[in-house]
Design an enzyme around this catalytic site. Structure first.
Site, PDB file in Angstrom:
ATOM      1  N   HIS A  27       0.853  -1.188   0.000  1.00  0.00           N
ATOM      2  CA  HIS A  27       0.000   0.000   0.000  1.00  0.00           C
ATOM      3  C   HIS A  27       0.886   1.235   0.000  1.00  0.00           C
ATOM      4  CE1 HIS A  27      -3.184   2.821   1.087  1.00  0.00           C
ATOM      5  NE2 HIS A  27      -4.025   1.881   0.705  1.00  0.00           N
TER       6      HIS A  27
ATOM      7  N   ASP B 100      -7.935  -5.443   0.022  1.00  0.00           N
ATOM      8  CA  ASP B 100      -8.384  -6.331  -1.061  1.00  0.00           C
ATOM      9  C   ASP B 100      -8.008  -7.781  -0.833  1.00  0.00           C
ATOM     10  OD1 ASP B 100      -7.534  -3.535  -2.871  1.00  0.00           O
ATOM     11  OD2 ASP B 100      -9.555  -4.360  -2.858  1.00  0.00           O
TER      12      ASP B 100
HETATM   13  C1  SDX Z   1      -6.213  -0.050  -2.939  1.00  0.00           C
HETATM   14  O1  SDX Z   1      -4.475   4.473  -2.106  1.00  0.00           O
HETATM   15  C2  SDX Z   1      -5.424   3.857  -1.492  1.00  0.00           C
HETATM   16  O2  SDX Z   1      -5.825   4.218  -0.410  1.00  0.00           O
HETATM   17  C3  SDX Z   1      -5.984   2.653  -2.209  1.00  0.00           C
HETATM   18  C4  SDX Z   1      -6.992   1.798  -1.452  1.00  0.00           C
HETATM   19  C5  SDX Z   1      -8.295   2.560  -1.197  1.00  0.00           C
HETATM   20  O3  SDX Z   1      -9.005   2.178  -0.258  1.00  0.00           O
HETATM   21  O4  SDX Z   1      -8.625   3.470  -2.006  1.00  0.00           O
HETATM   22  O5  SDX Z   1      -6.436   1.388  -0.233  1.00  0.00           O
HETATM   23  C6  SDX Z   1      -7.384   0.566  -2.260  1.00  0.00           C
HETATM   24  O6  SDX Z   1      -5.950   0.277  -4.062  1.00  0.00           O
HETATM   25  C7  SDX Z   1      -5.356  -1.022  -2.178  1.00  0.00           C
HETATM   26  C8  SDX Z   1      -4.139  -1.526  -2.997  1.00  0.00           C
HETATM   27  C9  SDX Z   1      -4.629  -2.638  -3.921  1.00  0.00           C
HETATM   28  N1  SDX Z   1      -3.540  -3.016  -4.877  1.00  0.00           N
HETATM   29  C10 SDX Z   1      -2.918  -4.190  -4.781  1.00  0.00           C
HETATM   30  O7  SDX Z   1      -3.091  -4.993  -3.874  1.00  0.00           O
HETATM   31  C11 SDX Z   1      -1.984  -4.475  -5.942  1.00  0.00           C
HETATM   32  C12 SDX Z   1      -0.638  -4.973  -5.409  1.00  0.00           C
HETATM   33  N2  SDX Z   1       0.045  -3.887  -4.712  1.00  0.00           N
HETATM   34  C13 SDX Z   1       0.898  -3.026  -5.470  1.00  0.00           C
HETATM   35  O8  SDX Z   1       0.822  -2.947  -6.805  1.00  0.00           O
HETATM   36  C14 SDX Z   1       1.440  -1.827  -4.702  1.00  0.00           C
HETATM   37  O9  SDX Z   1       1.757  -2.250  -3.445  1.00  0.00           O
HETATM   38  C15 SDX Z   1       0.549  -0.600  -4.627  1.00  0.00           C
HETATM   39  C16 SDX Z   1       0.093  -0.157  -5.976  1.00  0.00           C
HETATM   40  C17 SDX Z   1      -0.632  -0.880  -3.767  1.00  0.00           C
HETATM   41  C18 SDX Z   1       1.371   0.522  -3.995  1.00  0.00           C
HETATM   42  O10 SDX Z   1       2.346   0.871  -4.917  1.00  0.00           O
HETATM   43  P1  SDX Z   1       3.490   1.960  -4.541  1.00  0.00           P
HETATM   44  O11 SDX Z   1       3.194   2.657  -3.275  1.00  0.00           O
HETATM   45  O12 SDX Z   1       3.739   2.785  -5.759  1.00  0.00           O
HETATM   46  O13 SDX Z   1       4.724   1.038  -4.208  1.00  0.00           O
HETATM   47  P2  SDX Z   1       5.807   0.597  -5.271  1.00  0.00           P
HETATM   48  O14 SDX Z   1       5.099   0.035  -6.471  1.00  0.00           O
HETATM   49  O15 SDX Z   1       6.770   1.721  -5.466  1.00  0.00           O
HETATM   50  O16 SDX Z   1       6.496  -0.615  -4.506  1.00  0.00           O
HETATM   51  C19 SDX Z   1       7.503  -0.345  -3.557  1.00  0.00           C
HETATM   52  C20 SDX Z   1       8.378  -1.613  -3.599  1.00  0.00           C
HETATM   53  C21 SDX Z   1       8.788  -1.995  -5.018  1.00  0.00           C
HETATM   54  O17 SDX Z   1      10.024  -2.653  -4.921  1.00  0.00           O
HETATM   55  P3  SDX Z   1      11.390  -1.792  -5.247  1.00  0.00           P
HETATM   56  O18 SDX Z   1      11.213  -1.217  -6.648  1.00  0.00           O
HETATM   57  O19 SDX Z   1      11.451  -0.734  -4.176  1.00  0.00           O
HETATM   58  O20 SDX Z   1      12.496  -2.825  -5.161  1.00  0.00           O
HETATM   59  O21 SDX Z   1       7.621  -2.731  -3.096  1.00  0.00           O
HETATM   60  C22 SDX Z   1       7.446  -3.689  -4.128  1.00  0.00           C
HETATM   61  C23 SDX Z   1       7.745  -2.995  -5.445  1.00  0.00           C
HETATM   62  O22 SDX Z   1       8.239  -3.908  -6.396  1.00  0.00           O
HETATM   63  N3  SDX Z   1       6.041  -4.108  -4.069  1.00  0.00           N
HETATM   64  C24 SDX Z   1       5.614  -5.357  -4.185  1.00  0.00           C
HETATM   65  C25 SDX Z   1       4.218  -5.292  -4.031  1.00  0.00           C
HETATM   66  N4  SDX Z   1       3.843  -4.021  -3.835  1.00  0.00           N
HETATM   67  C26 SDX Z   1       4.981  -3.294  -3.869  1.00  0.00           C
HETATM   68  N5  SDX Z   1       6.259  -6.520  -4.415  1.00  0.00           N
HETATM   69  C27 SDX Z   1       5.501  -7.624  -4.477  1.00  0.00           C
HETATM   70  N6  SDX Z   1       4.141  -7.647  -4.342  1.00  0.00           N
HETATM   71  C28 SDX Z   1       3.474  -6.495  -4.109  1.00  0.00           C
HETATM   72  N7  SDX Z   1       2.150  -6.507  -3.968  1.00  0.00           N
END
Ligand code: SDX
Length: 431
Positions: A308, A366
């Site tokens: 998140h 989720d």
């Molecule tokens: C919702 O914003 C809100 O409030 C949203 C929400 C709401 O109520 O409105 O809470 C609802 O959207 C919840 C999130 C649902 N999405 C998912 O579950 C999809 C999987 N999660 C990700 O795609 C990700 O965690 C996000 C999109 C939720 C957050 O993305 P960020 O903050 O841009 O984080 P990032 O992509 O920069 O990741 C940081 C690091 C990365 O690694 P590095 O590049 O630093 O090495 O963490 C890793 C990412 O690769 N990472 C994950 C991961 N999420 C982040 N690695 C594996 N699995 C994951 N799920």
């Protein structure tokens, strides 16, 4: 209004400027950069808005470190256990918990706005039966602007309130009819003798051929899912609604834009993607392979339902949802649900893995919601429409708050341009 007694000094080249620091009720101070370009001829750069507050708001606050979510100051776990969705809607819209009389009047108002204009049925029938229900919701909600001209004068607070009530009231009917249309069953009309959650379940699962009694355990779980998804600060879809609204677009167009943004798998589409991932994993012995893939930079796979932007601790909604999943599956007699078993083992193994611990990747809202929704009988394609239905109150509350702000201006971000410098046109024969 935030306190502005402090300032930040910004010095670069031969420029130095004092920027006001605004102190909030809770959360980090913000540096007010509204005069930065005018005084310093520079922009800030923050493409994902990781460090940028786009507005002032009094509706919802998230403490990502503590894993705390407050709606008008009230913690989500208390609202989920002690309140109910329409009372939370009132709280989000008006800022205070309602008196018994205010609540009764609000529930009467919402209950009596649940029907759609009969002619709107033709919009549903224009879609293929296999259209994703989110495509239908985007289209039908946007089309509401063509039917409710009287509540598109956004300068009139009363018409803004009527539009808010109409959207909250009609979204379950639109979502339920999108589902019915996709399975070839007749539309079921809303009923005024049912609660908000009972009405939605009845419109989804009743058929003309038989009496459908709504199970109180399911309606309580449904109502709790609505509450857990109601609002969440300036997430991507809410920010979309605010930006669309800043141009003066009508509320139905703004909410349709929010639904479109929510659909993405990184946002509200994650609940569908998460359940599909859990089914693909299949059983706990396959979990290590998927965790390895999630950690592999060369592999685009991510654990859906994990991570998140704001929470760097457990998403408090996931905690409540996990409890609800246990209750609903037990009460539905869905013993030893393999998907729930896989989800729980995946959570255990991921949280024990240094990669997820270091990156503070915890289950989000989720992760467990899809398990409950599937146990209740919904197809995965209906998971995000239910999220959209629930979040409508958050979108309209934030929309109303922005329109009531006299300082509101159209949102128009700038950019860091790294394209071609000025150059003259070259005729094709000279290229
Ligand atoms: C919702 O914003 C809100 O409030 C949203 C929400 C709401 O109520 O409105 O809470 C609802 O959207 C919840 C999130 C649902 N999405 C998912 O579950 C999809 C999987 N999660 C990700 O795609 C990700 O965690 C996000 C999109 C939720 C957050 O993305 P960020 O903050 O841009 O984080 P990032 O992509 O920069 O990741 C940081 C690091 C990365 O690694 P590095 O590049 O630093 O090495 O963490 C890793 C990412 O690769 N990472 C994950 C991961 N999420 C982040 N690695 C594996 N699995 C994951 N799920």
């Amino acid at each position: 209004m935030a306190d502005t007694s402090k300032t930040a000094t910004l010095t670069f080249d031969n420029t130095s400027m004092e920027l006001p620091i605004l102190s909030p009720t809770a959360g980090p101070d913000v540096i007010d950069i509204r005069k930065l370009y005018g005084q310093g001829d520079v922009f800030t750069y923050d493409p994902g808005f990781t460090s940028t507050a786009a507005c002032e708001s009094t509706i919802t606050f998230i403490d990502g470190e503590k894993g705390e979510l407050l709606h008008r100051g009230y913690p989500i776990d208390q609202l989920a256990s002690k309140s109910h969705y329409l009372e939370v809607c009132y709280l989000l819209l008006y800022g205070e918990l309602p008196s018994a009389e205010q609540l009764e009047h609000f529930e009467f108002t919402i209950t009596h706005h649940t029907m759609l204009h009969e002619q709107m049925q033709y919009f549903f029938r224009g879609f293929r039966r296999d259209a994703h229900p989110m495509a239908v919701m985007v289209g039908v909600v946007g089309a509401m602007a063509a039917f409710y001209h009287d509540s598109t004068d956004i300068s009139d607070p009363r018409q803004r309130e009527i539009a808010s009530h109409r959207l909250i009231a009609k979204m379950p009917t639109i979502a339920a009819w999108a589902y019915k249309y996709s399975i070839g069953q007749p539309f079921v009309y809303p009923r005024n003798d049912l609660t908000y959650a009972e009405n939605f379940l009845h419109m989804c699962f009743a058929v003309p051929a038989a009496e459908y009694k709504v199970d109180p355990i399911l309606s309580r779980a449904m109502d709790r899912i609505f509450t857990l998804h109601a609002d969440h600060e300036q997430n991507a879809s809410t920010s979309t609604v605010r930006l669309a609204s800043s141009s003066g677009a009508n509320p139905f167009a703004c909410i349709a834009a929010g639904i479109a943004c929510l659909w993405g798998p990184a946002h509200g589409g994650a609940n569908q993607a998460c359940l599909e991932m859990l089914k693909e994993i299949g059983s706990p012995e396959n979990i290590p392979e998927y965790i390895a893939r999630a950690k592999d930079k060369e592999d685009p796979f991510r654990l859906m339902g994990f991570g998140h932007r704001v929470y760097k601790n457990f998403d408090p909604r996931a905690t409540v949802m996990k409890q609800s999943a246990d209750e609903v599956l037990d009460l539905l007699g869905v013993e030893n649900n393999p998907i729930l078993a896989t989800a729980k083992e995946l959570e255990t193994q991921a949280l024990a893995d240094p990669y997820f611990a270091e990156k503070k990747l915890f289950p989000n809202v989720d992760f467990y919601s899809g398990i409950i929704l599937e146990a209740m009988g919904f197809p995965t394609s209906m998971f995000t429409p239910i999220f959209a239905l629930s979040r409508t109150v958050g979108w309209v509350s934030q929309w109303k708050e922005q329109l009531a702000d006299p300082t509101m201006r159209i949102g128009r971000p700038r950019q860091l341009y790294t394209g071609a410098p000025y150059r003259d046109y070259v005729e094709v024969e000279n290229r």
